[in-house]
Design a protein around this motif. Structure first.
Motif, PDB file in Angstrom:
ATOM      1  N   LEU A  57      44.302  20.848 -57.950  1.00  0.00           N
ATOM      2  CA  LEU A  57      44.699  20.537 -59.714  1.00  0.00           C
ATOM      3  C   LEU A  57      44.778  19.540 -59.980  1.00  0.00           C
ATOM      4  CD1 LEU A  57      46.990  24.370 -59.886  1.00  0.00           C
ATOM      5  CD2 LEU A  57      44.639  23.783 -60.180  1.00  0.00           C
ATOM      6  N   GLU A  58      45.992  18.858 -59.675  1.00  0.00           N
ATOM      7  CA  GLU A  58      45.936  17.646 -60.093  1.00  0.00           C
ATOM      8  C   GLU A  58      44.739  16.887 -60.513  1.00  0.00           C
ATOM      9  OE1 GLU A  58      48.021  13.436 -58.827  1.00  0.00           O
ATOM     10  OE2 GLU A  58      49.883  15.393 -58.906  1.00  0.00           O
ATOM     11  N   ASP A  59      44.205  16.930 -58.935  1.00  0.00           N
ATOM     12  CA  ASP A  59      42.602  16.165 -59.225  1.00  0.00           C
ATOM     13  C   ASP A  59      41.769  16.874 -60.803  1.00  0.00           C
ATOM     14  OD1 ASP A  59      43.701  14.971 -57.320  1.00  0.00           O
ATOM     15  OD2 ASP A  59      42.203  16.305 -55.552  1.00  0.00           O
ATOM     16  N   VAL A  60      42.233  18.116 -60.703  1.00  0.00           N
ATOM     17  CA  VAL A  60      40.600  18.510 -61.813  1.00  0.00           C
ATOM     18  C   VAL A  60      41.432  18.304 -63.296  1.00  0.00           C
ATOM     19  CG1 VAL A  60      40.085  21.068 -62.630  1.00  0.00           C
ATOM     20  CG2 VAL A  60      39.702  20.695 -60.499  1.00  0.00           C
ATOM     21  N   HIS A  61      42.859  17.642 -63.282  1.00  0.00           N
ATOM     22  CA  HIS A  61      43.414  17.221 -64.793  1.00  0.00           C
ATOM     23  C   HIS A  61      43.010  15.702 -65.033  1.00  0.00           C
ATOM     24  CE1 HIS A  61      46.958  15.637 -67.288  1.00  0.00           C
ATOM     25  NE2 HIS A  61      46.319  17.123 -67.726  1.00  0.00           N
ATOM     26  N   GLU A  62      42.797  15.309 -63.477  1.00  0.00           N
ATOM     27  CA  GLU A  62      42.381  13.499 -64.113  1.00  0.00           C
ATOM     28  C   GLU A  62      41.088  13.553 -64.263  1.00  0.00           C
ATOM     29  OE1 GLU A  62      43.753  12.062 -60.456  1.00  0.00           O
ATOM     30  OE2 GLU A  62      46.320  12.528 -60.729  1.00  0.00           O
ATOM     31  N   ASP A  63      40.133  14.466 -63.677  1.00  0.00           N
ATOM     32  CA  ASP A  63      38.456  14.592 -64.299  1.00  0.00           C
ATOM     33  C   ASP A  63      38.924  14.744 -65.179  1.00  0.00           C
ATOM     34  OD1 ASP A  63      38.330  13.745 -61.512  1.00  0.00           O
ATOM     35  OD2 ASP A  63      37.667  15.513 -60.973  1.00  0.00           O
ATOM     36  N   LEU A  64      39.301  15.969 -65.481  1.00  0.00           N
ATOM     37  CA  LEU A  64      39.181  15.948 -67.301  1.00  0.00           C
ATOM     38  C   LEU A  64      39.713  15.567 -68.072  1.00  0.00           C
ATOM     39  CD1 LEU A  64      40.005  20.274 -66.784  1.00  0.00           C
ATOM     40  CD2 LEU A  64      37.625  19.020 -67.810  1.00  0.00           C
ATOM     41  N   THR A  65      40.704  14.991 -68.024  1.00  0.00           N
ATOM     42  CA  THR A  65      40.704  14.344 -68.750  1.00  0.00           C
ATOM     43  C   THR A  65      40.246  12.643 -68.890  1.00  0.00           C
ATOM     44  OG1 THR A  65      43.518  14.849 -68.072  1.00  0.00           O
ATOM     45  CG2 THR A  65      42.944  12.546 -69.619  1.00  0.00           C
ATOM     46  N   GLN A  66      39.694  12.235 -68.042  1.00  0.00           N
ATOM     47  CA  GLN A  66      38.898  11.087 -68.609  1.00  0.00           C
ATOM     48  C   GLN A  66      37.718  11.506 -68.792  1.00  0.00           C
ATOM     49  OE1 GLN A  66      38.321  10.232 -64.036  1.00  0.00           O
ATOM     50  NE2 GLN A  66      40.232   8.885 -63.720  1.00  0.00           N
ATOM     51  N   TYR A  67      36.947  13.127 -69.159  1.00  0.00           N
ATOM     52  CA  TYR A  67      36.262  12.887 -68.823  1.00  0.00           C
ATOM     53  C   TYR A  67      36.386  13.751 -71.068  1.00  0.00           C
ATOM     54  CZ  TYR A  67      32.164  16.334 -70.232  1.00  0.00           C
ATOM     55  OH  TYR A  67      31.263  17.218 -71.452  1.00  0.00           O
ATOM     56  N   LEU A  68      37.503  13.641 -71.287  1.00  0.00           N
ATOM     57  CA  LEU A  68      38.371  14.345 -72.544  1.00  0.00           C
ATOM     58  C   LEU A  68      37.938  12.171 -73.310  1.00  0.00           C
ATOM     59  CD1 LEU A  68      39.882  17.072 -72.204  1.00  0.00           C
ATOM     60  CD2 LEU A  68      37.913  16.898 -72.934  1.00  0.00           C
ATOM     61  N   GLN A  69      37.858  11.655 -72.410  1.00  0.00           N
ATOM     62  CA  GLN A  69      38.679  10.314 -73.317  1.00  0.00           C
ATOM     63  C   GLN A  69      37.149   9.590 -73.104  1.00  0.00           C
ATOM     64  OE1 GLN A  69      40.984   8.863 -70.306  1.00  0.00           O
ATOM     65  NE2 GLN A  69      43.310   9.167 -70.940  1.00  0.00           N
ATOM     66  N   ARG A  70      35.857   9.673 -72.256  1.00  0.00           N
ATOM     67  CA  ARG A  70      35.192   9.994 -72.427  1.00  0.00           C
ATOM     68  C   ARG A  70      34.040  10.002 -73.821  1.00  0.00           C
ATOM     69  NH1 ARG A  70      31.635  10.565 -67.452  1.00  0.00           N
ATOM     70  NH2 ARG A  70      33.560  11.692 -67.046  1.00  0.00           N
ATOM     71  N   ILE A  71      34.091  11.344 -73.711  1.00  0.00           N
ATOM     72  CA  ILE A  71      33.888  12.300 -75.399  1.00  0.00           C
ATOM     73  C   ILE A  71      34.453  11.802 -76.433  1.00  0.00           C
ATOM     74  CG2 ILE A  71      33.939  14.124 -76.361  1.00  0.00           C
ATOM     75  CD1 ILE A  71      33.701  15.291 -73.734  1.00  0.00           C
ATOM     76  N   ALA A  72      36.016  11.336 -76.694  1.00  0.00           N
ATOM     77  CA  ALA A  72      36.478  10.667 -77.653  1.00  0.00           C
ATOM     78  C   ALA A  72      35.974   9.736 -77.803  1.00  0.00           C
ATOM     79  CB  ALA A  72      37.862  10.993 -77.133  1.00  0.00           C
ATOM     80  N   GLY A  73      35.489   9.181 -76.775  1.00  0.00           N
ATOM     81  CA  GLY A  73      35.114   7.491 -76.921  1.00  0.00           C
ATOM     82  C   GLY A  73      33.679   6.500 -78.047  1.00  0.00           C
ATOM     83  N   LEU A  74      33.071   8.099 -77.209  1.00  0.00           N
ATOM     84  CA  LEU A  74      31.272   8.462 -78.192  1.00  0.00           C
ATOM     85  C   LEU A  74      31.415   8.403 -79.228  1.00  0.00           C
ATOM     86  CD1 LEU A  74      29.993  10.825 -76.034  1.00  0.00           C
ATOM     87  CD2 LEU A  74      29.876   8.837 -75.386  1.00  0.00           C
TER      88      LEU A  74
END
Length: 74
Positions: A57-74
């Motif tokens: 679950l921690e790994d999934v949370h980290e992956d989602l956080t990175q994904y959302l940060q990339r989306i927000a940076g677009l």
């Protein structure tokens, strides 16, 4: 899916029984009903399975956080 390594055949059997339970209450009941020769090991396997799932679950949370940060940076 979790992966535990270095388990004995007895440990694998216990994990399969616990994994097939639908709820934590069912897991606890299964462990409580086991003969003494299995009960202590079943408690250890239950804790290892919980720790492995929390790690996933921690790994999934980290992956989602990175994904959302990339989306927000677009």
């Amino acid at each position: 899916m979790i992966q535990l390594e270095g388990l004995s055949k007895k440990d694998v059997q216990i994990c399969k029984l616990l994994w097939n339970c639908d709820t934590m209450e069912a897991v606890d009941a299964m462990v409580a009903a086991m003969p003494p020769a299995y009960k202590q090991r079943a408690q250890v396997m239950r804790e290892l399975m919980i720790a492995a799932e929390l790690d996933n679950l921690e790994d999934v949370h980290e992956d989602l956080t990175q994904y959302l940060q990339r989306i927000a940076g677009l």
